[in-house]
Scaffold this active site. Structure first.
Site, PDB file in Angstrom:
ATOM      1  N   ARG A   1       0.849  -1.206   0.000  1.00 18.18           N
ATOM      2  CA  ARG A   1       0.000   0.000   0.000  1.00 18.18           C
ATOM      3  C   ARG A   1       0.875   1.244   0.000  1.00 18.18           C
ATOM      4  O   ARG A   1       0.967   1.965   0.987  1.00 18.18           O
ATOM      5  CB  ARG A   1      -0.917  -0.058   1.188  1.00 18.18           C
TER       6      ARG A   1
ATOM      7  N   GLN B   1      -0.427   2.094  -6.022  1.00 23.58           N
ATOM      8  CA  GLN B   1      -1.877   2.285  -6.035  1.00 23.58           C
ATOM      9  C   GLN B   1      -2.529   1.829  -7.342  1.00 23.58           C
ATOM     10  O   GLN B   1      -3.610   1.255  -7.335  1.00 23.58           O
ATOM     11  CB  GLN B   1      -2.201   3.762  -5.804  1.00 23.58           C
TER      12      GLN B   1
ATOM     13  N   SER C   1      -8.234  -2.555  -3.800  1.00 20.12           N
ATOM     14  CA  SER C   1      -8.922  -1.255  -3.873  1.00 20.12           C
ATOM     15  C   SER C   1      -9.885  -1.206  -5.042  1.00 20.12           C
ATOM     16  O   SER C   1     -11.037  -0.799  -4.889  1.00 20.12           O
ATOM     17  CB  SER C   1      -7.917  -0.119  -4.068  1.00 20.12           C
TER      18      SER C   1
ATOM     19  N   TYR D   1      -3.476  -0.450   6.716  1.00 18.37           N
ATOM     20  CA  TYR D   1      -4.425  -1.486   7.134  1.00 18.37           C
ATOM     21  C   TYR D   1      -4.728  -1.329   8.622  1.00 18.37           C
ATOM     22  O   TYR D   1      -3.893  -0.848   9.385  1.00 18.37           O
ATOM     23  CB  TYR D   1      -3.820  -2.874   6.921  1.00 18.37           C
TER      24      TYR D   1
END
Ligand code: NAD
Length: 408
Positions: free
Chosen positions: A129, A134, A140, A237
């Site tokens: 992450r 991304q 996601s 997280y």
């Protein structure tokens, strides 16, 4: 791999997904461009994209070829939504690169099978992450779609409308929607529920999300929980909380849950069973006709009454436990997934070859197996395997004995 002068460029195979209800495809015509520009070739199994809205001709128009399942599994790289299992896992051969979602913590044994075949396996759920990663984050992209769909599922199960209605026949108040877990799926659910006109509240153990929740027009539910840093984990997280804190959380949330028409739960802790946040007693306090959609159903559920893959009636409250929800919106879920896959592959593609040995932190952290063994520390732990010995540091160069030698 396949970038010797004169050797054909590396071939990437895209199989048709055979899993129950799996309508997505790992590559779309739109995502092919950058890969083909990198000099690799792509073969798509005939019909692989049809359920997601991409016929074979759309792939050939963009430069891929269409082939049989055998041809796809003979490729240098197999990229899929779900990594091969059963008879497909038997087709995987040593040195082949396999990329897809592998649920490495929930089903580490399936991953071990591919490792023993000698596959260089990448589980896309392990993409770190970081900002650079991304564009490759399948959790996601798929959570975004699932959060949206959860609100629609609740809307069609709810015996009420979402928006405020002012009509000649009277005024109907807006539905109250509570979102528990304001990560990617939760934020998408908040935005969708707001667009449909409901009053939205949201709760997350990470206080850092308060502003994001508010910017979407929802109220952030603050609980006087003494978690300190307990809930906030590393790498964006959440962490697993103690039983005691979870119990306190349940007590404090009970009133808000009881007052909601719809509760959508999305709370997860990576690699662990989902925390139980809505107990059966809390469900019993909700008005008949209310709806719970539990997006953590596959990870054990955030609601005690959830049964994965089913809708349960608990005293008039519908508890919906959807599985693989993003696959029910296959066109857009595939568009995003394929872009994630293409971006990830591009890290390894050079001169018509695919190079899993490239020195890149994203590639390294996503790799689960190589050369017949599991190389990912946490997956080894999940399988009860000893940590791998750290690679020996590079040897110091021998000190030169004489100035003459140095000159040489
Ligand atoms: P997730 O699916 O692991 O969990 C969903 C949400 O549940 C999280 O927000 C988590 O805090 C929450 N949660 C966990 N336990 C809870 C509990 N007991 N009570 C209440 N809430 C609980 O997380 P996610 O949605 O994948 O992402 C989490 C965060 O990571 C988001 O803020 C997201 O923006 C960020 N993110 C960053 C990157 C990146 O930088 N590359 C990529 C994806 C997500």
């Amino acid at each position: 791999m396949s970038d010797q002068p004169g050797a054909p460029s590396a071939l990437i195979g895209i199989p048709k997904e055979l899993g129950d209800g799996e309508l997505r495809v790992a590559m779309t015509p739109a995502a092919l461009g950058p890969l083909l520009k990198g000099g690799v070739r792509v073969v798509v199994e005939s019909g692989a994209g049809v359920a997601a809205g991409f016929p074979d001709s759309a792939y050939t128009d963009k430069g891929a070829t269409i082939g049989s399942r055998d041809e796809v599994f003979a490729a240098d790289v197999v990229a899929s939504v779900r990594v091969p299992e059963g008879a497909d896992a038997d087709r995987v051969r040593a040195g082949q690169v396999v990329i897809g979602m592998a649920t490495p913590f929930a089903t580490p044994e399936a991953v071990q099978v591919l490792a023993e075949k000698g596959a260089t396996l990448f589980a896309l759920e392990l993409v770190p992450r970081t900002t650079r990663a991304q564009a490759m984050d399948v959790l996601s992209s798929q959570a975004n779609v699932a959060g949206y769909k959860a609100v629609l599922l609740a809307a069609s199960a709810l015996p009420k409308v979402y928006p405020l209605l002012t009509t000649a026949a009277g005024t109907i108040p807006p539905a109250k929607v509570l979102i528990i877990g304001a990560g990617v799926a939760g934020l998408s659910a908040i935005a969708t529920a707001r667009r449909l006109g409901s009053v939205v509240e949201a709760y997350d153990v990470r206080p850092a999300v308060k502003e994001e929740v508010q910017s979407l027009g929802a109220r952030f539910v603050e609980l006087p929980l003494e978690t300190g840093q307990e809930g906030s984990g590393s790498g964006a997280y959440a962490q697993q909380m103690s039983e005691e804190t979870l119990k306190k959380q349940q007590e404090l949330l009970a009133k808000t849950v009881a007052a909601s028409d719809v509760v959508i739960t999305t709370a997860q802790v990576q690699g662990k069973k989902a925390p139980v946040i809505v107990t059966s007693e809390m469900v019993a306090q909700m008005a008949p006709g209310s709806v719970i959609v539990d997006l953590a159903a596959e990870q054990g559920g955030n609601c005690e009454a959830t049964v994965a893959g089913q809708t349960t009636d608990v005293g008039g409250v519908k508890v919906i436990g959807p599985v693989n929800l993003s696959a029910t919106i296959p066109t857009h879920a595939s568009l995003m997934y394929a872009k994630n896959v293409a971006n990830f592959l591009q890290l390894m593609v050079a001169d018509g070859g695919v190079h899993p040995e490239v020195d890149d932190d994203i590639v390294r952290e996503t790799m689960v197996s190589r050369g017949g063994q599991i190389v990912h520390a946490r997956v080894r732990e999940a399988l009860g395997q000893e940590p791998l010995a750290a690679p020996a540091p590079p040897a110091e160069p021998e000190p030169a004995d004489t100035p003459e030698e140095v000159a040489e």
